[in-house]
Design an enzyme around this catalytic site. Structure first.
Site, PDB file in Angstrom:
ATOM      1  CG  ASP A  38       1.561  -0.827   7.068  1.00  0.00           C
ATOM      2  OD1 ASP A  38       2.427  -1.831   7.301  1.00  0.00           O
ATOM      3  OD2 ASP A  38       0.437  -0.961   6.933  1.00  0.00           O
ATOM      4  CE  LYS A 126       0.326  -3.553   8.727  1.00  0.00           C
ATOM      5  NZ  LYS A 126      -1.079  -3.066   8.296  1.00  0.00           N
ATOM      6  CB  ALA A 154       1.481   5.536   6.830  1.00  0.00           C
ATOM      7  CB  THR A 155      -2.967   6.072   7.068  1.00  0.00           C
ATOM      8  OG1 THR A 155      -4.245   5.255   7.005  1.00  0.00           O
ATOM      9  CG2 THR A 155      -2.371   6.087   5.384  1.00  0.00           C
ATOM     10  CB  CYS A 159      -2.299   0.209   9.289  1.00  0.00           C
ATOM     11  SG  CYS A 159      -2.930  -0.336   7.630  1.00  0.00           S
TER      12      CYS A 159
END
Length: 217
Positions: A38, A126, A154-155, A159
């Site tokens: 992410d 996701k 992150a973070t 995640c």
């Protein structure tokens, strides 16, 4: 450094974790993969409600990805993105309304352009915290004969941690380069690195991670 040597939460906590037998070493195999969780604009750009300035994390992750490419290790990127129907149905966006800004096709869910993404890399969209949950990531890594996962992104408290837990539960050794993960606040970031180091994977320096990849050449 083992988790009980950090002193992050005080001597009593350190003694408790030591007595419980936490802080062993993660397995390092000879077929690693990089999973970048992410690092999309919605998390690396502070203009977004879910974002923070993760410039240093992006730079460190880019360095690690370069070492992975030289070693022939797979690189997997993830982003969180929701269809409008999912925003009105799934419970996570209801609990964390800031996620409603992560709409499919928006600039927020695009990977940060400073990252060295290759069209041949695997990109996973996701809906939950873990990169493994309902995504096929475990099958992809198994098919690639991966035995060790280096988790970035992150973070740290969300995640990244969820991905780390699912990675070790899926049978992979886990390494987390400290410079390659970030969060919105220092407290949750450090607390979760402490817990990851204690229970799920090794929290290591970027130089160690790069050296590990170079050692595979």
């Amino acid at each position: 450094m083992s988790t009980h040597d950090t002193g992050l939460h005080g001597a009593e906590t350190d003694a408790t974790y030591l007595r419980a037998g936490f802080g062993g070493r993660a397995r390092r195999g000879d077929r690693p993969a990089i999973v970048v969780v992410d690092l999309s604009n919605g998390f690396t750009d502070p203009q977004y409600p879910t974002g923070a300035d993760l410039t240093d994390v992006v730079a460190a992750t880019s360095t690690l990805v370069g070492a992975a490419r030289a070693a022939g290790a797979p690189v997997v990127w993830t982003t969180v993105a929701y269809h409008p129907a999912e925003l009105d149905t799934l419970p996570w966006p209801a609990k964390a309304p800031g996620l409603r800004g992560l709409a499919e096709g928006s600039a927020a869910v695009a990977l940060d352009t400073r990252l060295p993404v290759d069209p041949a890399d695997n990109l996973i969209t996701k809906k939950g915290a873990s990169a493994f949950f309902d995504t096929g990531l475990a099958s992809f890594l198994t098919a690639a004969r991966v035995d060790t996962v280096l988790v970035c992104g992150a973070t740290t408290s969300g995640c990244v941690r969820a991905t780390v837990v699912d990675a070790v539960q899926s049978g992979f050794g886990v390494l987390v380069p400290r410079d390659c993960v970030g969060d919105r606040a220092a407290g949750p970031h450090e607390a979760n690195l402490f817990d990851i180091e204690a229970k799920y994977g090794d929290v290591i320096d970027l130089d160690d991670a790069v050296g590990y990849l170079k050692g595979l050449l």
